[in-house]
Motif scaffolding. Structure first.
Motif, short mmCIF file in Angstrom:
data_model
loop_
_atom_site.label_atom_id
_atom_site.label_comp_id
_atom_site.label_asym_id
_atom_site.label_seq_id
_atom_site.Cartn_x
_atom_site.Cartn_y
_atom_site.Cartn_z
N UNK A 125 0.87 -1.18 0.00
CA UNK A 125 0.00 0.00 0.00
C UNK A 125 0.90 1.22 0.00
N UNK A 126 0.58 2.17 -0.87
CA UNK A 126 1.33 3.42 -0.94
C UNK A 126 0.37 4.59 -0.77
N UNK A 127 0.86 5.64 -0.15
CA UNK A 127 0.02 6.82 0.09
C UNK A 127 -0.11 7.65 -1.18
N UNK A 131 -3.22 13.94 -5.80
CA UNK A 131 -2.45 14.44 -6.93
C UNK A 131 -1.12 13.72 -7.10
N UNK A 132 -0.51 13.36 -5.98
CA UNK A 132 0.83 12.79 -6.02
C UNK A 132 0.93 11.49 -5.23
N UNK A 133 1.71 10.58 -5.76
CA UNK A 133 2.10 9.37 -5.03
C UNK A 133 3.23 9.72 -4.07
N UNK A 178 -1.58 17.84 3.41
CA UNK A 178 -0.56 18.62 4.12
C UNK A 178 0.32 17.76 5.02
N UNK A 179 -0.12 16.56 5.36
CA UNK A 179 0.68 15.73 6.28
C UNK A 179 1.99 15.29 5.65
N UNK A 180 2.08 15.37 4.32
CA UNK A 180 3.29 14.90 3.64
C UNK A 180 4.34 16.00 3.49
N UNK A 181 4.11 17.14 4.11
CA UNK A 181 5.13 18.19 4.09
C UNK A 181 6.45 17.63 4.60
N UNK A 182 7.49 17.80 3.80
CA UNK A 182 8.77 17.27 4.24
C UNK A 182 9.85 18.33 4.13
#
Length: 198
Positions: A125-127, A131-133, A178-182
């Motif tokens: 499973x991938x997030x 819009x983006x993987x 927004x949780x994927x902000x890195x």
């Protein structure tokens, strides 16, 4: 659903972080704590074993109370090398993969990823944020380790290409992109800190 007995987590902190002047990204402070600590907190509520994949400063990472596993090769070969090292280390059936530089990810997001894999009995499973993987936010079966070893042995490094060779389900995070902000630069780190003070 209880994933704890058969699920491990790995935090990928093995990169060179060239855009951050080769600092060890997982150890850079964010709101007073090393970035890697936020990934540890998120995983601790969802898995029974947490592994840190790091190729530098192993003693500093071990001081956080988790086993530290370097890549099996010395070439800084990217995220898949860290994932393979963790697969070789753990006896768990499922491995959750998190980067060390996404401090907004919480346990509930990991549970959602695990649930998506369970529901479809997928290999991986991938997030996906609509819009983006996000190919280093994964839950995958550890029995894929031989496939991954063969892929890396051919000189391949692209995460998206490898995961696409298996039964893949996309976990829908379009409501919370927004949780994927890195953090890839010091300016991004400063911006993230400012945003989360509001």
């Amino acid at each position: 659903m209880n994933h704890r007995t058969t699920t491990a987590g790995v935090i990928l902190a093995g990169g060179r972080a060239r855009r951050m002047h080769n600092q060890d990204k997982g150890l850079i402070p964010y709101r007073g704590r090393p970035l890697v600590c936020y990934a540890i907190d998120a995983l601790a509520g969802a898995v029974s074993e947490i592994i840190i994949n790091a190729n530098r400063h192993p003693d500093r990472y071990r001081a956080l109370g988790r086993p530290v596993v370097p890549d099996l090769t010395a070439g800084f070969d990217g995220p898949l090398a860290g994932i393979l090292a963790a697969m070789r280390h753990t006896e768990a059936e499922v491995l959750v993969v998190l980067p060390c530089d996404s401090p907004l990810i919480l346990t509930e997001h990991i549970e959602k990823l695990l649930a998506a894999r369970d529901e479809h009995d997928a290999d991986i499973a991938a997030a996906h944020d609509g819009e983006h993987l996000h190919p280093v936010f994964l839950a995958l079966k550890t029995d894929l380790k031989n496939s991954l070893q063969e892929y890396l042995s051919r000189g391949e490094r692209k995460v998206g290409h490898w995961i696409g060779q298996h039964r893949l389900v996309l976990a829908d995070f379009s409501a919370t992109p927004e949780i994927f902000a890195n953090v890839n630069t010091m300016s991004e780190l400063a911006a993230l800190e400012t945003q989360n003070e509001r």
